[in-house]
Structures are given as structure tokens and as C-alpha cells.
Scaffold this motif. Sequence first.
Motif, PDB file in Angstrom:
ATOM      1  N   GLU A   1      17.982  -1.050 -17.417  1.00  0.00           N
ATOM      2  CA  GLU A   1      18.404  -1.480 -16.075  1.00  0.00           C
ATOM      3  C   GLU A   1      18.534  -2.996 -16.006  1.00  0.00           C
ATOM      4  O   GLU A   1      19.432  -3.525 -15.337  1.00  0.00           O
ATOM      5  CB  GLU A   1      17.409  -0.980 -15.039  1.00  0.00           C
ATOM      6  N   ALA A   2      17.649  -3.711 -16.725  1.00  0.00           N
ATOM      7  CA  ALA A   2      17.736  -5.176 -16.740  1.00  0.00           C
ATOM      8  C   ALA A   2      19.020  -5.642 -17.402  1.00  0.00           C
ATOM      9  O   ALA A   2      19.694  -6.564 -16.908  1.00  0.00           O
ATOM     10  CB  ALA A   2      16.512  -5.753 -17.461  1.00  0.00           C
ATOM     11  N   VAL A   3      19.399  -4.999 -18.511  1.00  0.00           N
ATOM     12  CA  VAL A   3      20.642  -5.355 -19.188  1.00  0.00           C
ATOM     13  C   VAL A   3      21.839  -5.034 -18.301  1.00  0.00           C
ATOM     14  O   VAL A   3      22.781  -5.827 -18.176  1.00  0.00           O
ATOM     15  CB  VAL A   3      20.753  -4.615 -20.543  1.00  0.00           C
ATOM     16  N   TYR A   4      21.818  -3.860 -17.666  1.00  0.00           N
ATOM     17  CA  TYR A   4      22.941  -3.458 -16.815  1.00  0.00           C
ATOM     18  C   TYR A   4      23.102  -4.426 -15.635  1.00  0.00           C
ATOM     19  O   TYR A   4      24.219  -4.839 -15.304  1.00  0.00           O
ATOM     20  CB  TYR A   4      22.712  -2.035 -16.298  1.00  0.00           C
ATOM     21  N   ARG A   5      21.978  -4.807 -15.005  1.00  0.00           N
ATOM     22  CA  ARG A   5      22.049  -5.748 -13.868  1.00  0.00           C
ATOM     23  C   ARG A   5      22.598  -7.090 -14.312  1.00  0.00           C
ATOM     24  O   ARG A   5      23.378  -7.722 -13.589  1.00  0.00           O
ATOM     25  CB  ARG A   5      20.655  -5.925 -13.261  1.00  0.00           C
ATOM     26  N   TYR A   6      22.207  -7.535 -15.507  1.00  0.00           N
ATOM     27  CA  TYR A   6      22.642  -8.848 -15.986  1.00  0.00           C
ATOM     28  C   TYR A   6      24.161  -8.934 -16.071  1.00  0.00           C
ATOM     29  O   TYR A   6      24.760  -9.947 -15.719  1.00  0.00           O
ATOM     30  CB  TYR A   6      22.016  -9.120 -17.356  1.00  0.00           C
ATOM     31  N   PHE A   7      24.788  -7.836 -16.523  1.00  0.00           N
ATOM     32  CA  PHE A   7      26.241  -7.855 -16.722  1.00  0.00           C
ATOM     33  C   PHE A   7      27.029  -7.403 -15.502  1.00  0.00           C
ATOM     34  O   PHE A   7      28.245  -7.574 -15.464  1.00  0.00           O
ATOM     35  CB  PHE A   7      26.618  -6.977 -17.923  1.00  0.00           C
ATOM     36  N   HIS A   8      26.371  -6.821 -14.488  1.00  0.00           N
ATOM     37  CA  HIS A   8      27.122  -6.279 -13.358  1.00  0.00           C
ATOM     38  C   HIS A   8      26.799  -6.917 -12.017  1.00  0.00           C
ATOM     39  O   HIS A   8      27.551  -6.746 -11.064  1.00  0.00           O
ATOM     40  CB  HIS A   8      26.899  -4.767 -13.258  1.00  0.00           C
ATOM     41  N   GLU A   9      25.701  -7.676 -11.928  1.00  0.00           N
ATOM     42  CA  GLU A   9      25.401  -8.341 -10.658  1.00  0.00           C
ATOM     43  C   GLU A   9      26.449  -9.390 -10.339  1.00  0.00           C
ATOM     44  O   GLU A   9      26.830  -9.593  -9.194  1.00  0.00           O
ATOM     45  CB  GLU A   9      24.013  -8.981 -10.720  1.00  0.00           C
TER      46      GLU A   9
ATOM     47  N   THR B   1      13.506  -7.263 -31.567  1.00  0.00           N
ATOM     48  CA  THR B   1      13.739  -5.886 -32.024  1.00  0.00           C
ATOM     49  C   THR B   1      14.809  -5.204 -31.186  1.00  0.00           C
ATOM     50  O   THR B   1      15.750  -4.595 -31.711  1.00  0.00           O
ATOM     51  CB  THR B   1      12.434  -5.081 -31.973  1.00  0.00           C
ATOM     52  N   ARG B   2      14.665  -5.278 -29.862  1.00  0.00           N
ATOM     53  CA  ARG B   2      15.667  -4.665 -28.979  1.00  0.00           C
ATOM     54  C   ARG B   2      17.010  -5.374 -29.110  1.00  0.00           C
ATOM     55  O   ARG B   2      18.064  -4.740 -29.003  1.00  0.00           O
ATOM     56  CB  ARG B   2      15.176  -4.697 -27.540  1.00  0.00           C
ATOM     57  N   LEU B   3      16.976  -6.686 -29.317  1.00  0.00           N
ATOM     58  CA  LEU B   3      18.214  -7.447 -29.484  1.00  0.00           C
ATOM     59  C   LEU B   3      18.989  -6.932 -30.697  1.00  0.00           C
ATOM     60  O   LEU B   3      20.194  -6.676 -30.614  1.00  0.00           O
ATOM     61  CB  LEU B   3      17.882  -8.931 -29.647  1.00  0.00           C
ATOM     62  N   SER B   4      18.302  -6.741 -31.808  1.00  0.00           N
ATOM     63  CA  SER B   4      18.965  -6.241 -33.017  1.00  0.00           C
ATOM     64  C   SER B   4      19.491  -4.827 -32.806  1.00  0.00           C
ATOM     65  O   SER B   4      20.591  -4.488 -33.256  1.00  0.00           O
ATOM     66  CB  SER B   4      17.991  -6.259 -34.204  1.00  0.00           C
ATOM     67  N   ALA B   5      18.720  -3.987 -32.106  1.00  0.00           N
ATOM     68  CA  ALA B   5      19.151  -2.610 -31.861  1.00  0.00           C
ATOM     69  C   ALA B   5      20.402  -2.572 -30.987  1.00  0.00           C
ATOM     70  O   ALA B   5      21.323  -1.783 -31.230  1.00  0.00           O
ATOM     71  CB  ALA B   5      18.025  -1.816 -31.208  1.00  0.00           C
TER      72      ALA B   5
ATOM     73  N   ARG C   1      24.645 -12.221 -28.679  1.00  0.00           N
ATOM     74  CA  ARG C   1      23.240 -12.442 -29.020  1.00  0.00           C
ATOM     75  C   ARG C   1      22.598 -13.471 -28.086  1.00  0.00           C
ATOM     76  O   ARG C   1      21.479 -13.278 -27.597  1.00  0.00           O
ATOM     77  CB  ARG C   1      23.128 -12.916 -30.478  1.00  0.00           C
ATOM     78  N   SER C   2      23.310 -14.572 -27.822  1.00  0.00           N
ATOM     79  CA  SER C   2      22.753 -15.616 -26.962  1.00  0.00           C
ATOM     80  C   SER C   2      22.569 -15.125 -25.526  1.00  0.00           C
ATOM     81  O   SER C   2      21.595 -15.473 -24.860  1.00  0.00           O
ATOM     82  CB  SER C   2      23.645 -16.853 -26.993  1.00  0.00           C
ATOM     83  N   GLN C   3      23.523 -14.277 -25.043  1.00  0.00           N
ATOM     84  CA  GLN C   3      23.392 -13.756 -23.689  1.00  0.00           C
ATOM     85  C   GLN C   3      22.242 -12.765 -23.574  1.00  0.00           C
ATOM     86  O   GLN C   3      21.475 -12.791 -22.615  1.00  0.00           O
ATOM     87  CB  GLN C   3      24.701 -13.083 -23.262  1.00  0.00           C
ATOM     88  N   LEU C   4      22.109 -11.884 -24.556  1.00  0.00           N
ATOM     89  CA  LEU C   4      21.040 -10.889 -24.512  1.00  0.00           C
ATOM     90  C   LEU C   4      19.666 -11.543 -24.611  1.00  0.00           C
ATOM     91  O   LEU C   4      18.689 -11.053 -24.030  1.00  0.00           O
ATOM     92  CB  LEU C   4      21.219  -9.880 -25.645  1.00  0.00           C
ATOM     93  N   ALA C   5      19.577 -12.651 -25.360  1.00  0.00           N
ATOM     94  CA  ALA C   5      18.293 -13.319 -25.519  1.00  0.00           C
ATOM     95  C   ALA C   5      17.774 -13.884 -24.199  1.00  0.00           C
ATOM     96  O   ALA C   5      16.567 -14.128 -24.056  1.00  0.00           O
ATOM     97  CB  ALA C   5      18.416 -14.429 -26.560  1.00  0.00           C
ATOM     98  N   ASP C   6      18.668 -14.075 -23.218  1.00  0.00           N
ATOM     99  CA  ASP C   6      18.263 -14.616 -21.920  1.00  0.00           C
ATOM    100  C   ASP C   6      17.726 -13.545 -20.968  1.00  0.00           C
ATOM    101  O   ASP C   6      17.210 -13.876 -19.899  1.00  0.00           O
ATOM    102  CB  ASP C   6      19.452 -15.315 -21.239  1.00  0.00           C
ATOM    103  N   ILE C   7      17.857 -12.272 -21.331  1.00  0.00           N
ATOM    104  CA  ILE C   7      17.445 -11.187 -20.436  1.00  0.00           C
ATOM    105  C   ILE C   7      15.963 -10.910 -20.634  1.00  0.00           C
ATOM    106  O   ILE C   7      15.487 -10.741 -21.763  1.00  0.00           O
ATOM    107  CB  ILE C   7      18.269  -9.914 -20.712  1.00  0.00           C
ATOM    108  N   GLU C   8      15.234 -10.823 -19.546  1.00  0.00           N
ATOM    109  CA  GLU C   8      13.792 -10.563 -19.604  1.00  0.00           C
ATOM    110  C   GLU C   8      13.544  -9.160 -20.163  1.00  0.00           C
ATOM    111  O   GLU C   8      14.176  -8.180 -19.772  1.00  0.00           O
ATOM    112  CB  GLU C   8      13.195 -10.673 -18.207  1.00  0.00           C
ATOM    113  N   GLY C   9      12.630  -9.075 -21.116  1.00  0.00           N
ATOM    114  CA  GLY C   9      12.290  -7.783 -21.708  1.00  0.00           C
ATOM    115  C   GLY C   9      13.069  -7.465 -22.968  1.00  0.00           C
ATOM    116  O   GLY C   9      12.843  -6.424 -23.586  1.00  0.00           O
ATOM    117  N   ILE C  10      14.008  -8.326 -23.341  1.00  0.00           N
ATOM    118  CA  ILE C  10      14.795  -8.102 -24.564  1.00  0.00           C
ATOM    119  C   ILE C  10      14.305  -9.065 -25.640  1.00  0.00           C
ATOM    120  O   ILE C  10      14.638 -10.252 -25.641  1.00  0.00           O
ATOM    121  CB  ILE C  10      16.304  -8.292 -24.306  1.00  0.00           C
TER     122      ILE C  10
END
Length: 621
Positions: free
Chosen positions: A603-611, A568-572, A556-565
Motif C-alpha cells: 500500500e505504501a508503494v501504491y500510494r507513492y506512485f498514485h497520490e 531486500t524488498r527493493l531488490s525483489a 531504485r532511487s525512487q523506491l529507496a525513498d519509500i518508508e518500509g522498503i
Amino acid sequence: MSKELMHKAQKLPAEPGVYLFKDGEGRVLYVGKAACLRQRVKSYFQAHPSPKVEAILRRASELDFVLTGNEVEALILEANLIKRYRPRYNVVLKDDKSYPYIKVTVGEDYPRVLFARRRDDPTARYFGPYTRSGAVYETLRFLRTLFPYRSCSGIVPRPNSRPCLNYHIKRCPGPCTGAVDPEEYRRNIEALCLFLDGRYRQVIRRLQQEMRRAARELAFERAALFRDRLEALELVLKRQRVVAPRAEDLDVVAVARQGDRAQAVVLLVREGRLVGQESLALSAATAEEVELLTEFLKQYYGVIASSFPRQLVLPCFPEEDLTELWRSRSGHEVKVLVPRRGYKKELEELAVKNAWAALNEEVLEAEARTQSLVELAGALGLARVPYRIEGYDVSHLQGVAPVAVMVVFVGGKPHKSSYRRFALIASGHPDDYRALRDTFRRRFTRARQEEEALAQGKLSPSQAKFLPLPDLVLVDGGAGQAGVAREVLDELGFYDLPVFGLAKEEEKLYLPHRAADPIVLPRRSPALHLLQRVRDEAHRFALGFHRRKCERESLRSQLADIEGIGPTRLSALLRAFPSLEVLRAAGVEELARVPGMNRPAAEAVYRYFHEGESNDQADRC
């Protein structure tokens, strides 16, 4: 009430379907199927009914029915409704909701091989059911040595992906890195499926072909790998007993019954070899042997089984003709045999012997559990035998993400559907007493509320989640922890519930606030072993819950740092991906399919975990 039911039975349609007798609280007492509903249900109200029918009519208050297109559909629906409602007067496979399977995702480009408890993927193949989850894990570990496969999720191959440990120890060919040809991987999975089907001769031929192909291509290391697999497979075959003079496939079924306990055994014969045995417990109720066998065949081969032999060897013919049901599920004819002589008769006798052995073992285990409960009541000075025991434990990391759990043992066995989890509010520092106080207050306040709702008729016993009350409360800890539980129970008016604390290492039992006077049971006492099982099960359950909670908080803390999340999207995303590992393995398309997500956010979530992975690989280069 029987007259009202009889009047309703006379108005039922003369069509195929399923009928359900229910009691006054809406609980299903019995499920049956009929080619003609009106004729079948009217037969229940004839003179001199059987004891079973008499018991059903005495308790029944409602009669429902469901029409089907034909008798085969009625058979399938009946088996599914029995599995769903587990009626008191039907023969029911115990724990049939959770039989484990091996799942092969053949619909994917690079199929995975997984442990599964639900057959909810129409594109996958399932093998089983198995009666022990340990047997599934043992099989999966063995399969990795013969046919290395992937079990990770996500899209493969993945760009800039690093292979996992399984690749380096040759337990996975590494499709995530593109290290294996799709056709070669597919042939490997096909051989694995043949092995699970018991088609060992075909597997041997395939491995021999692959070995020769590798030798022709001068790929001697790969040829040696196939040679080693052949040797391992031949060793397996040597250990299996040849029971048929011909290479034929058949299942041999037998049932044994003693009182209200029953056991069914299925011997699996493939290519003339005895490849396995499944032993399944049944609730026998008042069923005779033929009815017991018929109901088992309907439920096992009508709902649960994932593979069907060409021949079925039985001790007697079932009450109903089930061949159409089996043909609809298997796609081929299943021949029923009741042998009188020869090797198939010997196999049937072997199955009967195994069924009685399994039943006797279950009876002995039940007697041992009862004896341990009686001994426990005497050792602790309880007024009655503690048939229902509840164990409590708290888990946290220096006060972070505190959780508590309740586990339940009924009759000396875990009753997992009664387990409960309690997410607690962090206090900033370790405080087991506060955590236990909050847990007991929540659990027993709910019990008091449910008691009042039952008394007012607002709740039925089947809807209660915190009743019945325990006969014994066990807390992981000493006299202090037991004392906190006692204080809350007295505060809520549960004065008669006995509470004890079981301390680790010392294995002493403590009464509330009496640290100087522990009860010491003999180390080999069955009563102590039972309490240790309750305590250890609570500890295991609490650790697992705490670990998952920490993972979700971290995610949850990591996802909250991603722009655009946003929230609502965080819970989903948290609902769709339960752990960081699963989310990291997901591709952009999979992320975009989550409700509320779109492609830019995915794409933002994928980049966050794979860059980070790409940068690490660039640094190493």
C-alpha cells in the motif's frame, strides 16, 4: 563403445518412451521415440545400418531413456526434447525457441492483447506462431483499428486513473477508467479472437448485430463506428483469394530440400479463403523427404502450433501415425489427405512452389553473405575470411550509467545468443577509451581463462561463453577507439586478431592509431553494408541496455525513498517489475504477492506512485 551401447540396448525396458544418444561430452546427438524402447534401439545395431545411424553410433558414447505412459506422451516428449537440445542428427526447426505469438489474456475481466514469445500462461489464448515479429506488430496495429483493446498491465478499473493516448485516439475503450461495460468489452475481444481464427463470417455477423443494436438504442455514433469496422473487414476479405469451393478449414503443408538446407511452408485456408502462409527453415541433416515431413509435423503441430484445422493436406503420408498426438492437442479429429486431383491438389502444388521459392531465396541470401565476407577479407587484407565478426559499442549519458556491448555476426548473420552486455563503473565524466579498455580486458581475459580450462579438461566447448575467438573485431569509432582495443589485445597476447574502427557518417575504416590512412570502401559495397549492419546492431543493442539501466537506477532511487522498503524488498521489486511503467500499473494485490512484501508495504508503494495523480486531478477540478 558400440558394444557397450548394444549391451545397454538389450536391457532397455519393453515399454513406450524416448531414447537419447549422447557424445562423450554429454551433448545430445539424436532423440527418438518408440512404442517399445528395447526393440527400437536394438534395431540400430543391425547389420548394414544407414549412413545416418552409422554416424550416430560412431559418435555416441552414452544412451539415456525416459519412460512414458503411452506412445502419444512419447511423441510429445520427443518433440519437446528436440526443441530443447536441438540435436545434430534430428530434423530441427531453426529458431523455434523464439517464434512470436499474439497472446489474448482471456482469463482477465478486461483481456489484453499482447506480443508474446513464450506460451507460459495456461489461462490465455495464443495465436500463431508467426515467422516474423514485424508481422505480429502489423497485425496488432490493424486489430486496434477494428477491435480496440487494452495492452496495459495492472488492475482495472483503477481509481483516479487518467486514460492514455490510445483512449483519446480511439484505439482503446479505456477500461482503466471504467468507461466501457465489461460485457461489451468481452464481446469485442471475442470478435477479435474469431478474426485471428479466420472466422470472418462470424465476425461480420457480430459486427452487424452490434451496429443494429446501437441503431435501435439511437446511439448513432457507435453504430457508425461498427459500420466503419465492417467496411474495413470487407476490404480485407476482398484482398484474400478464395481457393476452395466450400467454406472449409485446412492447412496445406509442403517441404523442399537442397543439400543440408530445407524449407517447410504451411498455407492457412480458413472458410475457403487463403488467409496466410508461414515459411519455416529446417536443418535437414541427412533426412529423406518423408522423414523431413514427419519430423516437421511432429514438432510444428506437436509443440509450436496454437491452432489446428480439421484437415491437413500433405504431399505424402508421414512415416508415423500422428493422429493421436494431434487429437490430444487439438481436442478434435484431424484428417490427413494426400490429394491426387482437384483444387486440393492444386493447393498442394502451390505450397510446393512456395517452399522451393523460399528455399531458393534463402540459398541466394546465403551465397550473397558468403560473397560479402570474401570481399571483406580481400578489402581489409585479412589472412582468412571473417566468418565470426564481433562489434563493440559504448553508451552513456555524459558519463552517467556507462555500459558497453558485444554483438556477434556468424556467417554474415546476427548470432544473438552470443551477444554480451557489460555494466561499467561510472567515472564521473565521459571516457569512451576507458570504457572500451575495461570491456576488452573483461571479455578477452574470460576468453583466456576458458582456453586454459578447456586445455585442462575442466570445461567443455558447449559451456564456453566467450569462445570461439572472432576472426574480426569492429569498434564503433575511429583510429583512437581501435587503438585502445589493439593495446588490450596485445597486452593479453591476442596479437593476430585484426581490429578496425568504423566511424559514423564518414563510413571510413580505421586501423589502430592510423587516423591519417583510412580504408574507404565503395558506398554500394556488400562488404561495407555488412560492417554497417554490425556497427548499427551494436549501437542499437547498447542504447537499449543503457536505457534500461537508467530506468532501473531511477526506479531504485525512487523506491529507496519509500518508508518500509529496505534493500531486500527493493531488490525483489526490481526483479518483479523491470520498469517504472510496469510498477506504476501494478495494483496493491499484485505488489503484495512479490516475495518479501506484505500488504502495508504494498500500500505504501501504491500510494507513492498514485497520490500525485490524485492531487493533479484535484488541482484541475
